[in-house]
Write an enzyme that holds these catalytic residues in place. Structure first.
Site, PDB file in Angstrom:
ATOM      1  N   LYS A  54       0.844  -1.203   0.000  1.00  0.00           N
ATOM      2  CA  LYS A  54       0.000   0.000   0.000  1.00  0.00           C
ATOM      3  C   LYS A  54       0.875   1.247   0.000  1.00  0.00           C
ATOM      4  CE  LYS A  54      -3.846  -2.432   2.071  1.00  0.00           C
ATOM      5  NZ  LYS A  54      -4.490  -2.955   3.271  1.00  0.00           N
ATOM      6  N   GLN A  98      -5.281  -1.672   9.310  1.00  0.00           N
ATOM      7  CA  GLN A  98      -5.140  -3.010   8.732  1.00  0.00           C
ATOM      8  C   GLN A  98      -5.793  -4.056   9.647  1.00  0.00           C
ATOM      9  OE1 GLN A  98      -3.841  -3.643   5.682  1.00  0.00           O
ATOM     10  NE2 GLN A  98      -4.238  -5.826   5.902  1.00  0.00           N
ATOM     11  N   ASP A 121     -11.517   2.469   3.155  1.00  0.00           N
ATOM     12  CA  ASP A 121     -11.936   1.064   3.078  1.00  0.00           C
ATOM     13  C   ASP A 121     -13.448   0.944   2.845  1.00  0.00           C
ATOM     14  OD1 ASP A 121      -9.849  -0.854   3.408  1.00  0.00           O
ATOM     15  OD2 ASP A 121      -9.682  -0.373   5.539  1.00  0.00           O
TER      16      ASP A 121
HETATM   17  N1  GUN Z   1      -7.196  -6.987   5.772  1.00  0.00           N
HETATM   18  C1  GUN Z   1      -7.460  -7.774   4.712  1.00  0.00           C
HETATM   19  N2  GUN Z   1      -8.095  -7.060   3.741  1.00  0.00           N
HETATM   20  C2  GUN Z   1      -8.222  -5.807   4.231  1.00  0.00           C
HETATM   21  C3  GUN Z   1      -8.786  -4.609   3.683  1.00  0.00           C
HETATM   22  O1  GUN Z   1      -9.307  -4.559   2.565  1.00  0.00           O
HETATM   23  N3  GUN Z   1      -8.719  -3.512   4.478  1.00  0.00           N
HETATM   24  C4  GUN Z   1      -8.169  -3.549   5.721  1.00  0.00           C
HETATM   25  N4  GUN Z   1      -8.177  -2.416   6.432  1.00  0.00           N
HETATM   26  N5  GUN Z   1      -7.633  -4.635   6.244  1.00  0.00           N
HETATM   27  C5  GUN Z   1      -7.673  -5.757   5.493  1.00  0.00           C
END
Ligand code: GUN
Length: 292
Positions: A54, A98, A121
């Site tokens: 990211k 996350q 998200d």
């Molecule tokens: N963990 C696995 N997929 C995601 C996601 O799309 N967003 C977040 N914040 N954590 C994750």
């Protein structure tokens, strides 16, 4: 038949060039560069790898990014205080915590604590509601990546039978909404498809999957979708990321499905890079909505 590859890596690259151009135009106009704050708690290796990708994505398109890496025993109140600070920081347009979280921190409390206008998200109930109502503020990243991967590869969706295997809040549920929704100017990711959602309690999953013109697997079980579950010529999208042998990532779709399907997204290199690109797109959108 050998399925056409739905190459997410290449499409993600193309879309990142488009996002980078929009970021450059904003900064040339004297606006703040879009900025993403990522919060990572603990030392989960998979989470750390996702977070690195990211941050790399942000750098690639000229966005700011900040990593708040907190120890595994961080208290919920400490995390909520950090989120309060990020919610009011004008350089931060998007906030991502996350998942998964350690057990002392309630996921629900965290999802509510990210300001809905910075919730890239799209997990906050306000954003879930806007999506369900058909005028999303942010389209959730993985489902949006799946829609772009299919659209930009000219896979027809309107009126087609789409089967989504999986009903999670992150992928299955929001993807089913997008697939069934009308395409409108407020919701260009709407697909006008005929949608079935299947899951672990669905009897005769194979028969349900064989109905699909477009089959999406988002369960988290390696090799769940086998060739006998796929209609000849169907497009198959593999959202699974399961640990395989020797540290390799494997999907929910048995690679032998390539002998039956008309198109198939690989793991890695399919949906994964698209998800991160949609996160960058949402951070750009957050900056546009917050700063004009
Ligand atoms: N963990 C696995 N997929 C995601 C996601 O799309 N967003 C977040 N914040 N954590 C994750």
């Amino acid at each position: 038949m050998t399925a056409r590859v739905l190459d997410g890596k290449q499409l993600a690259q193309t879309m990142r060039v488009e996002i980078a151009a929009a970021v450059a135009a904003r900064t040339a106009a004297g606006k703040r560069p879009p900025g993403l704050a990522v919060v990572l708690i603990g030392d989960n290796k998979a989470s750390a790898a996702y977070v690195r990708n990211k941050q790399k994505g942000c750098a690639e398109v000229g966005m700011g990014s900040w990593l708040h890496h907190l120890p595994v025993h961080t208290s919920e109140s400490h995390l909520l205080a950090l989120l309060d600070t990020l919610n009011t920081d004008p350089a931060v347009h998007g906030i991502l915590v996350q998942l998964p979280l350690p057990p002392q921190i309630r996921e629900d409390a965290v999802i509510h604590a990210v300001g809905p206008r910075k919730d890239v998200d799209a997990f906050h109930p306000e954003n879930v509601g806007l999506l369900a109502a058909g005028f999303p503020r942010f389209v959730p990243c993985t489902p949006h990546g799946v829609v772009h991967l299919l659209r930009r590869n000219d896979v027809p969706l309107a009126g087609r039978e789409v089967v989504v295997v999986g009903r999670s809040n992150i992928v299955g549920k929001p993807l089913a909404l997008l697939m069934m929704q009308k395409a409108t100017t407020a919701n260009p990711a709407g697909c006008d498809a005929t949608v079935t959602v299947a899951h672990t309690r669905t009897p005769d999953l194979a028969a349900v999957c064989r109905r699909a013109d477009v089959l999406v697997a988002a369960v988290g079980r390696a090799g769940l979708i086998t060739p006998d579950m796929v209609k000849s010529g169907a497009a198959v999208v593999d959202v699974g990321t399961n640990p395989g042998a020797a540290g390799k990532l494997v999907g929910d779709v048995d690679p032998a499905v390539a002998g039956v399907a008309g198109a198939l997204s690989p793991v890695p290199g399919g949906v994964g890079p698209m998800t991160i690109t949609m996160l960058l797109a949402n951070t750009l959108r957050a900056a546009e909505l917050l700063d004009g």
